[in-house]
Write an enzyme that holds these catalytic residues in place. Structure first.
Site, PDB file in Angstrom:
ATOM      1  CG  HIS A 254       0.074   1.919  -9.286  1.00  0.00           C
ATOM      2  ND1 HIS A 254      -0.267   1.711  -8.034  1.00  0.00           N
ATOM      3  CD2 HIS A 254      -1.263   2.666  -9.799  1.00  0.00           C
ATOM      4  CE1 HIS A 254      -1.643   2.060  -7.559  1.00  0.00           C
ATOM      5  NE2 HIS A 254      -1.909   2.548  -8.701  1.00  0.00           N
TER       6      HIS A 254
ATOM      7  CG  ASP B 163      -2.261   1.029   0.978  1.00  0.00           C
ATOM      8  OD1 ASP B 163      -2.323   1.139  -0.102  1.00  0.00           O
ATOM      9  OD2 ASP B 163      -2.708   1.134   2.118  1.00  0.00           O
TER      10      ASP B 163
ATOM     11  CG  LEU C 122      10.105 -16.799  -3.731  1.00  0.00           C
ATOM     12  CD1 LEU C 122       9.894 -16.971  -2.271  1.00  0.00           C
ATOM     13  CD2 LEU C 122      10.653 -15.438  -4.172  1.00  0.00           C
TER      14      LEU C 122
HETATM   15  C1  FPP Z   1      -1.980   0.193  -3.215  1.00  0.00           C
HETATM   16  O1  FPP Z   1      -1.520   1.224  -3.316  1.00  0.00           O
HETATM   17  C2  FPP Z   1      -1.065  -0.591  -4.546  1.00  0.00           C
HETATM   18  C3  FPP Z   1      -2.153  -1.244  -5.546  1.00  0.00           C
HETATM   19  C4  FPP Z   1      -3.527  -1.284  -5.459  1.00  0.00           C
HETATM   20  C5  FPP Z   1      -1.532  -1.836  -6.678  1.00  0.00           C
HETATM   21  C6  FPP Z   1      -0.274  -2.566  -6.492  1.00  0.00           C
HETATM   22  C7  FPP Z   1       0.628  -2.777  -7.519  1.00  0.00           C
HETATM   23  C8  FPP Z   1       1.798  -2.817  -7.813  1.00  0.00           C
HETATM   24  C9  FPP Z   1       2.661  -2.614  -6.567  1.00  0.00           C
HETATM   25  C10 FPP Z   1       2.541  -2.975  -9.002  1.00  0.00           C
HETATM   26  C11 FPP Z   1       2.479  -4.064  -9.761  1.00  0.00           C
HETATM   27  C12 FPP Z   1       2.619  -5.394  -8.992  1.00  0.00           C
HETATM   28  C13 FPP Z   1       3.028  -6.513  -9.763  1.00  0.00           C
HETATM   29  C14 FPP Z   1       2.896  -7.857  -8.952  1.00  0.00           C
HETATM   30  C15 FPP Z   1       3.069  -6.542 -11.112  1.00  0.00           C
HETATM   31  P1  FPP Z   1      -2.507   2.604  -3.533  1.00  0.00           P
HETATM   32  O2  FPP Z   1      -2.715   3.070  -4.901  1.00  0.00           O
HETATM   33  O3  FPP Z   1      -3.768   2.167  -2.660  1.00  0.00           O
HETATM   34  O4  FPP Z   1      -1.805   3.725  -2.741  1.00  0.00           O
HETATM   35  P2  FPP Z   1      -2.595   4.911  -1.769  1.00  0.00           P
HETATM   36  O5  FPP Z   1      -3.142   4.242  -0.789  1.00  0.00           O
HETATM   37  O6  FPP Z   1      -1.307   5.918  -1.538  1.00  0.00           O
HETATM   38  O7  FPP Z   1      -3.393   5.542  -2.560  1.00  0.00           O
END
Ligand code: FPP
Length: 253
Positions: free
Chosen positions: A42, A25, A136
């Site tokens: 992201h 997050d 893994l």
């Molecule tokens: C949460 O941060 C993150 C996500 C919803 C997406 C997670 C995706 C990645 C880390 C990239 C792709 C991963 C792979 C495995 C290819 P948020 O957007 O909710 O952050 P915020 O709470 O600050 O808004």
């Protein structure tokens, strides 16, 4: 090694968690703080995923499970959702050779029917190509929700055991476990959530029942080996009792 339920068998204590589950997050906030679009967060988040996979591999973690996209994330603005889909596709295309070389077995769990056919095809191909690897077990939860997982397992268990319709009390954990999407893995020993929130957000709600929960304010793109080691150090300091008393843990049962 057979998968275990911690309610049925207690894992032997280990300095390194066997299974680590992560909610990544804070990508959006990381970007906003830098006056960048959320999608830039992201993209940086993918780099943090690569670092984490390497670091878990070298530290002897056997299972790493990452929450990449929840069933609820479809509610985000359409351009952010489609950017995330593109990012998954690009990451799979670019990283699959490396994952295969590193001995990583990739699985994607969740309701994959909602994804576009090209992404579904890439996922199936990546799973197939890495299916012989054992160094893994990397699992990406995508369009995943813990409640969805329990429901779909329940439906499959009812089909496999039609006699339950007349004898519902005969339904046991052991009958349900094979149908949960994480049936191949032991339950997580350590859960990590970055980004400052302290909740499970419908991640592996069945499997996290006895997991040690670690929360850090660090935003996901900044999470690195140092923070992973801090989480492991905290994990080592925990006494895992699984419902027993401290005294019982020191005495042979
Ligand atoms: C949460 O941060 C993150 C996500 C919803 C997406 C997670 C995706 C990645 C880390 C990239 C792709 C991963 C792979 C495995 C290819 P948020 O957007 O909710 O952050 P915020 O709470 O600050 O808004």
């Amino acid at each position: 090694m057979p998968p275990s339920s911690t309610t049925l068998s207690i894992p032997s204590p280990s300095d390194v968690p066997r299974h680590v589950a992560v909610i990544m997050d804070g990508n959006g906030r990381w970007a906003t703080q830098r006056y960048l679009p959320r999608t830039a967060g992201h993209a940086r988040g993918v780099q943090a995923v690569r670092r984490l996979v390497e670091a878990c591999g070298t530290r002897g973690v056997q299972y790493l499970t990452l929450f990449a996209f929840s069933s609820e994330n479809w509610r985000r603005p359409a351009d952010e959702v489609s950017m995330l889909m593109r990012l998954f596709i690009q990451t799979l295309e670019k990283q699959i050779d490396r994952l295969e070389e590193q001995g990583v077995r990739l699985r994607v769990v969740g309701d994959l029917d909602a994804f576009e056919p090209h992404l579904q095809h890439l996922i199936l191909d990546a799973q197939e190509r890495t299916s012989h690897n054992t160094a893994l077990h990397l699992t990406i939860a995508a369009n995943y929700g813990g409640r969805w997982d329990i429901l779909q397992a329940m439906r499959q268990a009812l089909v496999a055991h039609p006699e339950l319709a007349d004898k519902p009390h005969a339904l046991s954990e052991a009958m349900l476990l094979p149908y949960l999407t994480m049936a191949f893995a032991p339950e997580p020993d350590l859960f990590i959530r970055t980004g400052g929130e302290q909740r499970i957000s419908n991640f592996l709600i069945w499997q996290l029942a006895y997991t040690e929960l670690y929360f850090t304010d660090e935003y996901w793109p900044d999470f690195n080996e140092k923070q992973l080691d801090a989480a492991f150090e905290w994990y080592r300091s925990r006494e895992r009792r699984f419902g027993r008393t401290s005294a019982q843990l020191t005495k042979p049962s």
